[in-house]
Design a protein around this motif. Structure first.
Motif: not given
Length: 603
Positions: A563-567, A573-579, A586-590, A592-596
């Motif tokens: 789901i995060i990859r597709e977003a 590739g802009v984390v803020r917009r995907a969040a 955005p911080v939480t999503l960031g 999780r992006v690093r974790r995955h």
């Protein structure tokens, strides 16, 4: 009313060149000053006929702005003479001579100070006692003399930039020739191409020392001296030679001013080619601005446009950031001035710095003439810097200085010019992310970030797709002289279903191709669209595939990663917009992006 006769023999009444626009009452169309003194002014105009404007003996009110100081002069005068051409064709030039008889307030003092401060400056080096007296008697009532005893003192004096002529005096032939050669070599260093015998902004050299005639001819033919004068000096001949040499500098300066004005007028004309919008214009009726999300963008534009605040436009490539910058300019109070556009990703650092801030002749190899720079050309108007994220830290520091002080210094130059320019910047990437990654200066970002507008990609504003498609179809029918009759229903469905990674620019190119491929009065159908567009529009969105093996926790982790990859893919590739799309912090999503292990998708 007392008419003051011209007295050219008096230095303070000597007419000096002045090329500025003049507003008159009675009105004279296309009125410009050509020269001025304390007692009068010479004008040219392009009236519609001999009846327009004042006649000889009639009063005239005038207002004009002095160069450099920008002081406004208001004065009344009487027309001493007027010459109308015999042929009254459009553009025929009328000339007038006007004597002043009354200034408003202290404007007469301001004009007098301007005329005094702009006298010609002439330097003399190696002059001996007897020569000093002769030079003063011949020149002091016409120019301001500066005497220097050594080449080092001369270097300091020439560094002021206002010396129009140089007299090389004395009785020591070897010393005088050596100085001329030294100055010539310095000019050659400033102009490595060797184009021209001397810098067009260097003071003319009048050789007044003894020398072998053949040597003087050689120096003259090489362009190293302007004229040779044999002592003892005849005052009239000396005065004429100095004034003629000084006029060379005035001519070159006026040529530069005229060239600059022509460039600015060209930029203004280009800006006027776009439809003019008033602050109350209904921009939402323009194609591409009718979707709810773009209406919100335009509301922000209306708030920012009337003010000098810097605007930062962020969005994917092709979303229309330049179009929005033009709308901001046209809705501002600067719409009558130039809008200058520069892509910061199209040039190297050195060339971009030269293009933005200008350069002086000889600043680098190939700089065969002075260039004012886009900030100077945009003075009073707006400059749009696209892809500003591609600038280097060195250039970013100079942009910051312009934002904070308005001071512009050309490459290789020492003189600073102050400009009044509104800056609109644009970026394809999230500049906040670029700052955190250390690729963009934080101080410049915070100056640009005072008013940020995010442009959504075309896939998030499907209401605009067909609107833009029909607009582009009509546009290319006109420009390409085609007659495509419209879009078929199937073509419209494919256009709406496409992902449009290139956004509005890709849609524009797609319609241009379709119009070229279509026949007379033919509908644009599926076969006219690019095959890649048709295939991606027909394919359904990729389903999330989760392996059947593993625990529920592992399978949920895999689903979250997809789901995060597709977003991230959908939002460049802009984390803020995907969040924002996933309704996450955005911080939480960031994290999780690093974790995955999806860090590569951030770039």
């Amino acid at each position: 009313m007392t008419v003051i006769q011209d007295t050219p023999t008096l230095p303070r009444s000597e007419r000096k060149p002045l090329y500025v626009q003049v507003v008159t009452q009675p009105a004279l169309h296309g009125c410009w000053a050509v020269n001025i003194s304390e007692t009068g002014i010479g004008l040219i105009a392009t009236p519609s006929g001999p009846a327009e404007g004042p006649r000889e003996g009639e009063d005239l009110e005038m207002a004009f702005t002095l160069p450099e100081s920008r002081a406004r002069i208001r004065v009344r005068g009487v027309v001493r003479w007027r010459h109308d051409p015999e042929d009254q064709d459009e553009g025929a030039v009328t000339a007038l001579g006007v004597s002043f008889h009354g200034f408003e307030g202290s404007d007469g003092v301001t004009l007098k100070r301007y005329l005094l401060d702009h006298q010609l400056y002439v330097a003399a080096v190696y002059a001996e006692e007897g020569e000093l007296r002769g030079l003063r008697e011949a020149l002091e009532s016409h120019v301001r003399l500066r005497f220097v005893p050594t080449p080092e003192d001369l270097d300091t004096l020439l560094g002021r930039g206002d010396i129009s002529a140089l007299l090389v005096c004395g009785r020591d032939e070897a010393r005088a020739i050596a100085l001329v050669e030294r100055l010539a070599s310095r000019r050659a260093e400033a102009d490595p191409t060797g184009a021209g015998p001397a810098s067009d902004l260097s003071p003319r050299i009048l050789y007044c020392a003894p020398a072998v005639p053949t040597r003087l001819v050689e120096l003259f033919n090489q362009g190293k001296i302007f004229r040779a004068l044999v002592p003892p000096f005849e005052p009239v001949a000396l005065r004429q030679a100095v004034l003629q040499a000084s006029r060379e500098l005035g001519l070159r300066t006026e040529q530069r001013r005229a060239a600059l004005e022509l460039e600015r007028n060209l930029l203004r004309e280009r800006a006027r080619e776009a439809p003019r919008l008033s602050p109350g214009a209904n921009v939402t009726e323009e194609p591409g601005f009718r979707s709810p999300v773009m209406r919100q963008v335009l509301e922000m534009v209306r708030v920012a446009a009337p003010h000098r605040v810097a605007v930062l436009l962020q969005g994917e490539t092709g979303t229309g950031k330049e179009v929005l910058a033009r709308v901001i300019h046209r809705l501002s109070g600067r719409s009558n001035q130039a809008l200058v556009v520069q892509d910061c990703g199209a040039l190297t650092e050195t060339l971009l710095e030269s293009e933005l801030f200008g350069h002086v002749k000889g600043a680098f190899t190939g700089a065969v003439a002075d260039h004012p720079g886009l900030f100077v050309l945009a003075d009073g108007g707006t400059i749009f810097l696209d892809e500003i994220e591609n600038t280097t830290p060195n250039l970013q520091s100079k942009l910051l200085r312009v934002l904070e002080s308005g001071d512009v210094r050309p490459v290789g130059g020492t003189q600073i010019r102050r400009v009044d320019v509104r800056i609109i910047a644009a970026s394809n990437r999230d500049l906040a992310e670029e700052v955190r990654a250390g690729r963009f200066r934080s101080d410049l970002f915070y100056r640009l970030n005072s008013f940020t507008i995010d442009l959504p990609p075309l896939r998030e504003r499907p209401e605009d797709i067909l609107d833009l498609a029909h607009y582009f179809l009509g546009h290319f029918n006109r420009t390409l002289r085609r007659s495509a009759s419209g879009l078929s229903g199937e073509a419209e469905q494919l256009l709406v279903a496409a992902k449009w990674p290139g956004n509005v620019r890709e849609l524009r190119n797609c319609i241009e191709r379709a119009v070229l491929l279509s026949g007379d009065e033919e509908l644009v159908t599926r076969r006219h669209l690019p095959p890649a567009l048709v295939s991606t529009a027909q394919s359904p969105h990729r389903p999330l595939r989760v392996s059947g093996a593993g625990s529920l926790r592992d399978r949920l982790e895999q689903m979250e990663k997809e789901i995060i990859r597709e977003a991230l893919e959908r939002h460049g590739g802009v984390v803020r917009r995907a969040a924002a799309a996933l309704e996450m912090d955005p911080v939480t999503l960031g994290r999780r992006v690093r974790r995955h292990g999806l860090l590569g998708k951030e770039q």
